[in-house]
Scaffold this active site. Structure first.
Site, PDB file in Angstrom:
ATOM      1  N   SER A 182      -1.981  -2.930   4.113  1.00 34.70           N
ATOM      2  CA  SER A 182      -0.910  -3.882   3.684  1.00 34.70           C
ATOM      3  C   SER A 182      -0.622  -4.609   5.233  1.00 34.70           C
ATOM      4  O   SER A 182      -0.689  -6.154   4.951  1.00 34.70           O
ATOM      5  CB  SER A 182       0.361  -3.573   3.032  1.00 34.70           C
ATOM      6  OG  SER A 182       1.218  -2.621   3.314  1.00 34.70           O
ATOM      7  N   ASP A 218      -8.142   3.026   1.437  1.00 39.04           N
ATOM      8  CA  ASP A 218      -7.351   3.374   2.037  1.00 39.04           C
ATOM      9  C   ASP A 218      -8.306   4.516   3.090  1.00 39.04           C
ATOM     10  O   ASP A 218      -8.173   5.366   3.296  1.00 39.04           O
ATOM     11  CB  ASP A 218      -6.827   5.046   2.196  1.00 39.04           C
ATOM     12  CG  ASP A 218      -5.613   5.025   2.749  1.00 39.04           C
ATOM     13  OD1 ASP A 218      -5.569   4.842   3.722  1.00 39.04           O
ATOM     14  OD2 ASP A 218      -4.451   6.069   2.258  1.00 39.04           O
ATOM     15  N   ASN A 265       2.076   1.898   4.383  1.00 34.30           N
ATOM     16  CA  ASN A 265       2.854   0.395   4.743  1.00 34.30           C
ATOM     17  C   ASN A 265       2.335   0.404   6.473  1.00 34.30           C
ATOM     18  O   ASN A 265       2.613  -0.096   7.178  1.00 34.30           O
ATOM     19  CB  ASN A 265       3.811  -0.345   5.055  1.00 34.30           C
ATOM     20  CG  ASN A 265       3.961  -1.728   5.562  1.00 34.30           C
ATOM     21  OD1 ASN A 265       5.625  -1.793   5.655  1.00 34.30           O
ATOM     22  ND2 ASN A 265       3.467  -2.752   4.782  1.00 34.30           N
ATOM     23  N   CYS A 316       1.074  -1.236  -0.461  1.00 37.29           N
ATOM     24  CA  CYS A 316       0.557   0.017   0.191  1.00 37.29           C
ATOM     25  C   CYS A 316       0.648   1.185   0.253  1.00 37.29           C
ATOM     26  O   CYS A 316       2.093   1.099  -0.387  1.00 37.29           O
ATOM     27  CB  CYS A 316      -1.042   0.251   1.579  1.00 37.29           C
ATOM     28  SG  CYS A 316      -0.227   0.096   2.540  1.00 37.29           S
TER      29      CYS A 316
END
Length: 159
Positions: A17, A126, A13, A10
């Site tokens: 992820s 996100d 991190n 991602c």
């Protein structure tokens, strides 16, 4: 089954992820496949290198029995393209960033996580700027996709 190291990617991190890594490790270990399907996570950016996951990611994982508090963010490195056979991006921007950094002759397969795992061309949103509920929604999305990924990778090879 041969060993197939998997890398979840991602932006920083610290949210998506590491959650994907924690979920996938737990599922693979539970299926007795942790040795054959080792996983890690990285970010494209270096802002959070060395930091633990976002506290909301840690709390969300903990609510589901996972401990990711000891994970530490790191940035995608050139050697990752040699160490991992499957590199999975959380969204289309991450996918473009990974492909731009990939050496011309990498043996790693690079894909969108959701497209590869579920066959659906979706981005994992996100949750960083959103409320706590966004982390829970991302967890559920990642859990379902990690289950699909594990099933896909543990199927016997067809001739």
């Amino acid at each position: 089954m041969t060993t197939r190291p998997i890398l979840f990617v991602c932006l920083g991190n610290i949210c998506r992820s590491p959650l994907a890594e924690g979920i996938f490790k737990s599922l693979a270990d539970g299926a007795g496949l942790g040795e054959q399907l080792p996983s890690d996570s990285v970010g494209l950016g270096r802002w959070h290198v060395g930091h633990p996951p976002d506290p909301r990611s840690i709390a969300t994982a903990a609510r589901h029995g996972l401990d990711i508090a000891d994970f530490r963010a790191r940035q995608l490195e050139p050697s990752d393209f040699d160490r991992f056979s499957l590199i999975l991006a959380m969204d289309h921007d991450n996918l473009a960033g990974i492909r731009a950094r990939a050496p011309a002759r990498t043996g790693a397969e690079i894909h969108s996580f959701m497209a590869f795992a579920t066959g659906r061309a979706l981005d994992v949103p996100d949750p960083y700027y959103g409320p706590d509920q966004d982390f829970e929604a991302v967890y559920k999305m990642l859990f379902s996709a990690c289950q699909s990924l594990l099933e896909k990778l543990s199927e016997p090879t067809r001739s």
